[in-house]
Design an enzyme around this catalytic site. Structure first.
Site, PDB file in Angstrom:
ATOM      1  CE  LYS A  71      -4.303  -1.627   2.124  1.00  0.00           C
ATOM      2  NZ  LYS A  71      -5.288  -1.357   3.177  1.00  0.00           N
ATOM      3  CG  ASP A 107      -8.365   1.209   3.567  1.00  0.00           C
ATOM      4  OD1 ASP A 107      -9.138   0.361   3.061  1.00  0.00           O
ATOM      5  OD2 ASP A 107      -7.130   1.053   3.601  1.00  0.00           O
TER       6      ASP A 107
END
Length: 285
Positions: A71, A107
């Site tokens: 990520k 997220d």
């Protein structure tokens, strides 16, 4: 459903990737909406990240989800990174537009959408919140809550240095708190979030006495194996409103699916049941 030669392709990259529930999640939507497309799990070793991303882009993929451990590293491959992803310091969604790679992070969106769907009446602006943990998921949660108007966010982590760094990155409304003070800090908060692995299947339990937590507080746990953690069970017994972590996984997938396949998907009870039907403890993304 058979695919044509014009099928839209997307997937998720990670190392390892066999634990990911994203293919099951996106596969449900592809079938539900009758889309000519596929979403594939792709194991990519860290040293192969650049060649894999560029190769998939050149092969005609519409984009990718990105899970651990890529990520942060994948940000260097993006031509554009949205503001939320920059603040979080991680990208979990790639969209390919010709040769350009656009990176974003859904997220924070997934976290706040899960709470808003479960408790639409909750007002984030009226009381402080307590966040347990200071890792990557915690930063996404913190950004989401501060953007929602939380007046103060206390960040409590077993390693105090990480809590201090995260609070410093987020500004004056975020304050670090010693792990030993986590129980006393519950007095007066309107929201409690566990972003640690404590309480997850195969991990130690979260040791937290809720005696000082206001009965009307909202409590959520990013852990969803088990779906009702010890924290959520104790909070529910106290009369608190509780929200499990599965919805964050489901909602964070919505922006990518819409970008790649052209349909804004819905999070439904049928989707929850389907994803839970292939439940493997310890997964991420």
């Amino acid at each position: 459903m058979s695919l044509s030669g014009k099928a839209a392709l997307a997937g998720v990259i990670g190392w390892p990737i066999s634990h990911s529930r994203s293919p099951r999640l996106h596969g449900f939507w592809l079938k539900a909406y009758g889309i000519d497309g596929a979403y594939l799990p792709l194991a990519v070793a860290p040293e192969k990240l650049e060649s894999a991303v560029l190769g998939l882009r050149d092969a005609g993929f519409r984009g990718l989800n990105v899970t651990i451990p890529h990520k942060e590293a994948v940000m260097a491959l993006c031509d554009q990174v949205d503001e939320t992803a920059r603040r979080i310091g991680a990208v979990n969604t790639l969209v390919f537009d010709g040769e350009a790679i656009h990176g974003s992070n859904s997220d924070a969106f997934g976290f706040i959408e899960n709470l808003k769907e479960a408790v639409p009446s909750h007002d984030f602006t009226t009381a402080p919140g307590l966040l347990l943990g200071a890792g990557g998921a915690a930063k996404a949660v913190a950004v989401a809550l501060l953007d929602a108007g939380l007046p103060e966010l206390l960040i409590c982590n077993r390693s105090p240095e990480r809590a201090e760094r995260l609070a410093a990155d987020l500004g004056t409304r975020a304050k670090p708190l010693a792990w030993a003070r986590r129980a006393e800090a519950l007095a007066g908060v309107g929201l409690l979030v566990n972003s640690t692995s404590l309480g997850m299947t195969g991990h130690p339990p979260l040791d937290l006495v809720l005696d000082r937590l206001p009965a009307g507080a909202l409590v959520t746990d990013l852990v969803y194996t088990p779906l009702e953690t010890g924290l959520l069970a104790a909070a529910r017994a106290r009369g608190c409103v509780t929200v499990d972590g599965l919805g964050m996984l489901l909602h964070q997938a919505r922006p990518g699916f819409q970008a790649w396949f052209g349909v804004a998907p819905a999070v439904t009870a049928a989707l929850r049941d389907f994803v839970l039907g292939d439940f493997v403890p310890g997964g991420d993304g």
